[in-house]
Design a protein around this motif. Sequence first.
Motif, short mmCIF file in Angstrom:
data_model
loop_
_atom_site.label_atom_id
_atom_site.label_comp_id
_atom_site.label_asym_id
_atom_site.label_seq_id
_atom_site.Cartn_x
_atom_site.Cartn_y
_atom_site.Cartn_z
N THR A 101 -5.36 5.52 1.86
CA THR A 101 -4.07 5.03 2.35
C THR A 101 -3.28 6.20 2.95
O THR A 101 -3.20 7.26 2.34
N PRO A 102 -2.71 6.05 4.15
CA PRO A 102 -1.92 7.13 4.77
C PRO A 102 -0.78 7.56 3.85
O PRO A 102 -0.07 6.72 3.27
N ALA A 103 -0.59 8.88 3.71
CA ALA A 103 0.36 9.42 2.74
C ALA A 103 1.67 9.86 3.39
O ALA A 103 1.71 10.27 4.55
N ILE A 104 2.74 9.74 2.61
CA ILE A 104 4.04 10.29 2.99
C ILE A 104 4.37 11.43 2.03
O ILE A 104 3.83 11.51 0.92
N ASP A 105 5.27 12.32 2.44
CA ASP A 105 5.65 13.45 1.60
C ASP A 105 6.55 13.01 0.45
O ASP A 105 7.37 12.10 0.59
N PHE A 106 6.40 13.68 -0.67
CA PHE A 106 7.22 13.43 -1.85
C PHE A 106 8.54 14.19 -1.71
O PHE A 106 8.58 15.42 -1.84
N PRO A 127 0.84 -1.21 0.00
CA PRO A 127 0.00 0.00 0.00
C PRO A 127 0.87 1.25 0.00
O PRO A 127 1.89 1.31 0.68
N TRP A 128 0.47 2.26 -0.78
CA TRP A 128 1.28 3.48 -0.84
C TRP A 128 0.40 4.70 -1.11
O TRP A 128 -0.67 4.61 -1.70
N ALA A 129 0.88 5.85 -0.66
CA ALA A 129 0.25 7.14 -0.95
C ALA A 129 1.33 8.21 -0.79
O ALA A 129 2.08 8.19 0.18
N VAL A 130 1.42 9.09 -1.76
CA VAL A 130 2.46 10.12 -1.78
C VAL A 130 1.80 11.49 -1.87
O VAL A 130 0.96 11.73 -2.75
N ARG A 131 2.20 12.37 -0.96
CA ARG A 131 1.63 13.72 -0.89
C ARG A 131 2.57 14.70 -1.60
O ARG A 131 3.74 14.84 -1.24
N VAL A 139 1.59 7.76 -15.88
CA VAL A 139 1.56 6.42 -15.31
C VAL A 139 2.27 5.49 -16.30
O VAL A 139 1.69 5.12 -17.32
N ALA A 140 3.52 5.16 -15.99
CA ALA A 140 4.30 4.31 -16.90
C ALA A 140 3.91 2.84 -16.76
O ALA A 140 3.85 2.11 -17.75
N GLU A 141 3.67 2.39 -15.54
CA GLU A 141 3.28 1.00 -15.28
C GLU A 141 2.28 0.96 -14.13
O GLU A 141 2.34 1.78 -13.21
N GLY A 142 1.39 -0.01 -14.17
CA GLY A 142 0.44 -0.17 -13.08
C GLY A 142 -0.68 0.85 -13.13
O GLY A 142 -1.05 1.36 -14.19
N GLY A 143 -1.23 1.14 -11.95
CA GLY A 143 -2.33 2.11 -11.85
C GLY A 143 -2.29 2.80 -10.51
O GLY A 143 -1.56 2.40 -9.59
N CYS A 144 -3.07 3.86 -10.38
CA CYS A 144 -3.13 4.59 -9.12
C CYS A 144 -4.35 5.50 -9.14
O CYS A 144 -5.16 5.46 -10.07
N CYS A 174 -2.01 7.75 -4.97
CA CYS A 174 -2.07 6.61 -4.08
C CYS A 174 -2.57 5.37 -4.81
O CYS A 174 -3.16 5.47 -5.88
N ASP A 175 -2.34 4.21 -4.18
CA ASP A 175 -2.87 2.99 -4.76
C ASP A 175 -4.37 2.92 -4.55
O ASP A 175 -5.13 2.55 -5.44
#
Length: 314
Positions: free
Chosen positions: A81-86, A26-30, A42-47, A76-77
């Motif tokens: 999902t809790p986010a972290i800073d970019f 699980p991931w999330a980026v702020r 989006v090069a690969e996958g999805g979000c 985020c996925d």
Amino acid sequence: MDILSDALDALRTGRPAVVRTEARAPWAVRFQPVAGAGFHVVAEGGCHLVPPDGEPLALGPGDIIFLRRGSGHTLCDTPGTPAIDFVPDKVGAGSPIGRFTVPGEGAAAVLICGAYPLDVERRHPVLGDLPDVIHLPARPGRHPALRSAVEQLCAEIQAPQPGSDTVVATLVDLLLLYILRSWYAEQPDQRARGWAAALGDPVVAPALQAIHDDPGHPWTVESLGERAGLSRAAFARRFATVVGEPPLTYLTDWRMVTAARMLRQSGDPLAAIAERNGYTSEFAFAKAFKRRFGMPPGAYRKELRQAAVPGPSQ
């Protein structure tokens, strides 16, 4: 220079940057707000894109997002999902290329995240006519030039080589032009009005080109209208309908944007900048510039130079 390229160049305030982001669920980026515009591929996958206002937007492989004001947002996925800073790492000192990784054991997504330093606060229809968020879904056969630029950018960032800094900066600039072109091409309902309409309008486009080619010329509504074979009144109505403002208002605004670019990029005396933008009086130029930017041109240049000086921690 063509109108679109000239407008973007005048609004540019720095070098673009791009980051290859790899995240596993699980991931999330702020992403914090930036002084300019931003994009994601989006090069690969999805979000999912979670904007400051509005509903989350699902993104799939090949989708492109453009944020004209560089507003804060989250990728985020899954929403929630809790986010972290970019906070990316650069591949080298002074390089426009960065890396960012979110480790995990779930499904992987690979993103290309970029930022354009642009003076988005200075009114100009090239950006002002755009929505805050542009979504260009991946569609087979659509916008081949844009897709080609994306593929080249992904390959260059995946395995940087000598000269990659220059190649990537050029590709990111091209990407901005292709994103705008692609969005314009998908707006058939805007052909009657707006910047997209102006670029292809047989009456307005020649007048805009004349203004951009020589902003210091003493243009009048009559002389601009002559280029399209229209009377003063007919031309003024057509220009205002398509562009959204009268021709001489656009001329004055463009002169100020051009003057600001010269103050940023050159050491020319204020008198020379005033003359090249159609002002025989430095006082009249300073008054017009202050009305537009909130400060005299000399103070504007001084502020830019002070901001460019590295601080003790840099």
